[in-house]
Design a protein around this motif. Structure first.
Motif, PDB file in Angstrom:
ATOM      1  N   VAL A 126       0.840  -1.199   0.000  1.00 46.02           N
ATOM      2  CA  VAL A 126       0.000   0.000   0.000  1.00 46.02           C
ATOM      3  C   VAL A 126       0.874   1.248   0.000  1.00 46.02           C
ATOM      4  CG1 VAL A 126      -1.761   1.316   1.224  1.00 46.02           C
ATOM      5  CG2 VAL A 126      -1.857  -1.191   1.209  1.00 46.02           C
ATOM      6  N   PRO A 127       0.857   2.015  -1.088  1.00 46.13           N
ATOM      7  CA  PRO A 127       1.539   3.307  -1.079  1.00 46.13           C
ATOM      8  C   PRO A 127       0.673   4.345  -0.385  1.00 46.13           C
ATOM      9  CG  PRO A 127       0.489   2.978  -3.190  1.00 46.13           C
ATOM     10  CD  PRO A 127       0.208   1.734  -2.380  1.00 46.13           C
ATOM     11  N   VAL A 128       1.296   5.322   0.232  1.00 41.62           N
ATOM     12  CA  VAL A 128       0.564   6.410   0.878  1.00 41.62           C
ATOM     13  C   VAL A 128       0.658   7.618  -0.052  1.00 41.62           C
ATOM     14  CG1 VAL A 128       0.408   7.908   2.876  1.00 41.62           C
ATOM     15  CG2 VAL A 128       0.981   5.493   3.165  1.00 41.62           C
ATOM     16  N   GLU A 129      -0.464   7.914  -0.719  1.00 42.63           N
ATOM     17  CA  GLU A 129      -0.454   8.912  -1.792  1.00 42.63           C
ATOM     18  C   GLU A 129      -1.406  10.067  -1.562  1.00 42.63           C
ATOM     19  OE1 GLU A 129       0.111   6.457  -5.753  1.00 42.63           O
ATOM     20  OE2 GLU A 129      -1.389   5.478  -4.468  1.00 42.63           O
ATOM     21  N   THR A 130      -2.165  10.025  -0.472  1.00 44.06           N
ATOM     22  CA  THR A 130      -3.161  11.062  -0.201  1.00 44.06           C
ATOM     23  C   THR A 130      -3.069  11.501   1.252  1.00 44.06           C
ATOM     24  OG1 THR A 130      -4.906   9.533   0.497  1.00 44.06           O
ATOM     25  CG2 THR A 130      -4.705   9.969  -1.879  1.00 44.06           C
ATOM     26  N   VAL A 131      -3.593  12.696   1.511  1.00 42.30           N
ATOM     27  CA  VAL A 131      -3.641  13.182   2.889  1.00 42.30           C
ATOM     28  C   VAL A 131      -4.527  12.270   3.733  1.00 42.30           C
ATOM     29  CG1 VAL A 131      -4.393  15.102   4.351  1.00 42.30           C
ATOM     30  CG2 VAL A 131      -3.148  15.559   2.230  1.00 42.30           C
ATOM     31  N   ASP A 132      -5.635  11.799   3.161  1.00 40.28           N
ATOM     32  CA  ASP A 132      -6.509  10.872   3.897  1.00 40.28           C
ATOM     33  C   ASP A 132      -5.745   9.621   4.319  1.00 40.28           C
ATOM     34  OD1 ASP A 132      -8.688  12.514   3.705  1.00 40.28           O
ATOM     35  OD2 ASP A 132      -9.607  11.464   2.025  1.00 40.28           O
ATOM     36  N   ALA A 133      -4.899   9.098   3.424  1.00 36.25           N
ATOM     37  CA  ALA A 133      -4.143   7.883   3.745  1.00 36.25           C
ATOM     38  C   ALA A 133      -3.171   8.114   4.890  1.00 36.25           C
ATOM     39  CB  ALA A 133      -3.401   7.390   2.509  1.00 36.25           C
ATOM     40  N   ILE A 134      -2.561   9.290   4.939  1.00 35.03           N
ATOM     41  CA  ILE A 134      -1.677   9.600   6.063  1.00 35.03           C
ATOM     42  C   ILE A 134      -2.469   9.642   7.358  1.00 35.03           C
ATOM     43  CG2 ILE A 134      -0.183  11.362   7.075  1.00 35.03           C
ATOM     44  CD1 ILE A 134       0.518  12.152   4.160  1.00 35.03           C
ATOM     45  N   ALA A 135      -3.603  10.338   7.328  1.00 34.27           N
ATOM     46  CA  ALA A 135      -4.420  10.454   8.531  1.00 34.27           C
ATOM     47  C   ALA A 135      -4.959   9.103   8.987  1.00 34.27           C
ATOM     48  CB  ALA A 135      -5.575  11.420   8.280  1.00 34.27           C
ATOM     49  N   ASN A 136      -5.220   8.199   8.039  1.00 35.08           N
ATOM     50  CA  ASN A 136      -5.854   6.911   8.337  1.00 35.08           C
ATOM     51  C   ASN A 136      -4.887   5.742   8.249  1.00 35.08           C
ATOM     52  OD1 ASN A 136      -8.392   8.247   8.497  1.00 35.08           O
ATOM     53  ND2 ASN A 136      -8.629   8.107   6.269  1.00 35.08           N
ATOM     54  N   CYS A 137      -3.593   5.994   8.336  1.00 35.64           N
ATOM     55  CA  CYS A 137      -2.620   4.936   8.064  1.00 35.64           C
ATOM     56  C   CYS A 137      -2.742   3.766   9.039  1.00 35.64           C
ATOM     57  CB  CYS A 137      -1.202   5.496   8.058  1.00 35.64           C
ATOM     58  SG  CYS A 137      -0.652   6.248   9.606  1.00 35.64           S
ATOM     59  N   GLY A 138      -3.119   4.027  10.286  1.00 36.33           N
ATOM     60  CA  GLY A 138      -3.271   2.938  11.243  1.00 36.33           C
ATOM     61  C   GLY A 138      -4.394   2.000  10.872  1.00 36.33           C
ATOM     62  N   GLU A 139      -5.545   2.556  10.510  1.00 35.27           N
ATOM     63  CA  GLU A 139      -6.672   1.694  10.137  1.00 35.27           C
ATOM     64  C   GLU A 139      -6.408   0.980   8.818  1.00 35.27           C
ATOM     65  OE1 GLU A 139     -10.144   3.893   7.816  1.00 35.27           O
ATOM     66  OE2 GLU A 139      -9.860   4.831   9.778  1.00 35.27           O
ATOM     67  N   ILE A 140      -5.671   1.608   7.923  1.00 37.22           N
ATOM     68  CA  ILE A 140      -5.300   0.950   6.670  1.00 37.22           C
ATOM     69  C   ILE A 140      -4.400  -0.238   6.942  1.00 37.22           C
ATOM     70  CG2 ILE A 140      -3.943   1.241   4.553  1.00 37.22           C
ATOM     71  CD1 ILE A 140      -4.997   4.148   4.473  1.00 37.22           C
ATOM     72  N   ALA A 141      -3.409  -0.039   7.800  1.00 39.54           N
ATOM     73  CA  ALA A 141      -2.442  -1.104   8.105  1.00 39.54           C
ATOM     74  C   ALA A 141      -3.115  -2.320   8.714  1.00 39.54           C
ATOM     75  CB  ALA A 141      -1.360  -0.580   9.037  1.00 39.54           C
ATOM     76  N   GLY A 142      -4.173  -2.095   9.485  1.00 37.53           N
ATOM     77  CA  GLY A 142      -4.829  -3.201  10.171  1.00 37.53           C
ATOM     78  C   GLY A 142      -6.106  -3.680   9.520  1.00 37.53           C
ATOM     79  N   ALA A 143      -6.417  -3.201   8.312  1.00 35.35           N
ATOM     80  CA  ALA A 143      -7.718  -3.474   7.716  1.00 35.35           C
ATOM     81  C   ALA A 143      -7.848  -4.875   7.148  1.00 35.35           C
ATOM     82  CB  ALA A 143      -8.012  -2.457   6.618  1.00 35.35           C
ATOM     83  N   SER A 144      -6.746  -5.491   6.740  1.00 34.19           N
ATOM     84  CA  SER A 144      -6.826  -6.797   6.083  1.00 34.19           C
ATOM     85  C   SER A 144      -5.519  -7.547   6.264  1.00 34.19           C
ATOM     86  CB  SER A 144      -7.107  -6.624   4.586  1.00 34.19           C
ATOM     87  OG  SER A 144      -6.900  -7.843   3.879  1.00 34.19           O
ATOM     88  N   PRO A 145      -5.591  -8.867   6.457  1.00 35.33           N
ATOM     89  CA  PRO A 145      -4.351  -9.649   6.518  1.00 35.33           C
ATOM     90  C   PRO A 145      -3.608  -9.666   5.188  1.00 35.33           C
ATOM     91  CG  PRO A 145      -6.278 -11.087   6.538  1.00 35.33           C
ATOM     92  CD  PRO A 145      -6.781  -9.696   6.715  1.00 35.33           C
TER      93      PRO A 145
END
Length: 296
Positions: A126-145
């Motif tokens: 997962v690349p971090v390409e948006t401000v939303d992704a930075i703000a939500n990086c924790g939930e993104i990291a844990g969203a799926s195995p």
């Protein structure tokens, strides 16, 4: 996910470049269907990528083979996955993710096409390409195995620079906070932390300094865009014999001290104890995984 040191991007419509990428010694290759492919070639490039994956896998059973499909909002992603998901594929480089819901949308597509096309165990970088992704990086990291790696954003001209508005510098102070958030999210969820790319193709000394700083921060690999960058990045992120020897001796010294009823010991002029030994064991486990990653 294997701790890939170098992840090299190749335009999906240029299979000869993909074979050069494999020959460069890159640990992983990303065949791109998104930004590096002209719009008029995107659909026909799917078949090219599918054929290239088979050719690359025949040459190397060990290399990581990823595809970057087009973003979900383009409505091209489903067609991309229908064509390129295959047994030879290692995983997907999933663009423009903003939050956990986007991860689950990619996961649902991956589940379907993995079953349909006879693939299994596909992972996401997962690349971090948006401000939303930075703000939500924790939930993104844990969203799926399936999420196995995330990328700390640093690029001078890419989406994240436009989204945040930073002015790039070789030292990278302007993206330190952004990278640190991603790094901590990776550590929290046990993901492989990658730092982003160095865009100056000719400045190998700058590349080395940039990669080394990424290693200092805690990243364990890097995105690269040219085969000439691969040897430098691989060297920086490969633990040396001296480093392995140091950590092995530290563990041995603490174990010997503990067996003698002591909690700490003087080792090479330093005070070390059980916590130091635990850190050294973790480091050695990572080092052995990297050094034992066989490439033909």
């Amino acid at each position: 996910m294997h701790p890939y040191r170098s992840v090299l991007f190749v335009p999906g419509h240029k299979p000869a470049w993909a074979h050069k990428a494999l020959a460069s010694g890159a640990d992983a290759i990303v065949l791109d269907l998104e930004d590096s492919v002209p719009d008029e070639l995107k659909r026909e490039s799917r078949a090219t990528v599918r054929a290239t994956l088979a050719e690359l896998r025949a040459r190397s059973p060990f290399a990581g083979l990823f595809v970057r499909p087009n973003a979900l909002d383009t409505r091209l992603a489903g067609g991309d996955l229908e064509e390129v998901v295959c047994p030879e594929l290692t995983g997907l480089f999933t663009p423009k993710i903003r939050d956990a819901a986007d991860v689950l949308r990619w996961e649902t597509l991956t589940d379907w096409f993995e079953t349909r096309n006879g693939a299994s165990g596909l992972e996401m970088i997962v690349p971090v390409e948006t401000v939303d992704a930075i703000a939500n990086c924790g939930e993104i990291a844990g969203a799926s195995p399936r999420v196995g790696a995330m990328i700390g954003p640093t690029s001078r001209h890419a989406d994240i620079a436009r989204a945040v508005g930073f002015r790039w510098s070789p030292e990278g102070s302007e993206s330190l906070y952004l990278r640190s958030r991603i790094l901590l999210a990776c550590r929290q969820y046990g993901l492989h932390a990658l730092t982003a790319l160095w865009e100056d193709l000719a400045d190998l000394a700058g590349l080395r300094a940039f990669a080394d700083y990424g290693l200092q921060l805690g990243f364990r690999g890097q995105i690269v865009i040219h085969p000439s960058h691969v040897p430098v990045v691989n060297e920086v992120f490969t633990p040396t014999d001296d480093e392995v020897d140091y950590h092995e001796k530290l563990v041995a010294a603490v174990e010997e001290s503990t067996a003698a009823g002591h909690g700490a010991v003087r080792f090479q002029g330093q005070h070390v104890d059980l916590a130091h030994a635990d850190k050294a064991r973790d480091w050695l486990a990572h080092a052995h995984r990297v050094r034992n990653f066989a490439r033909p």
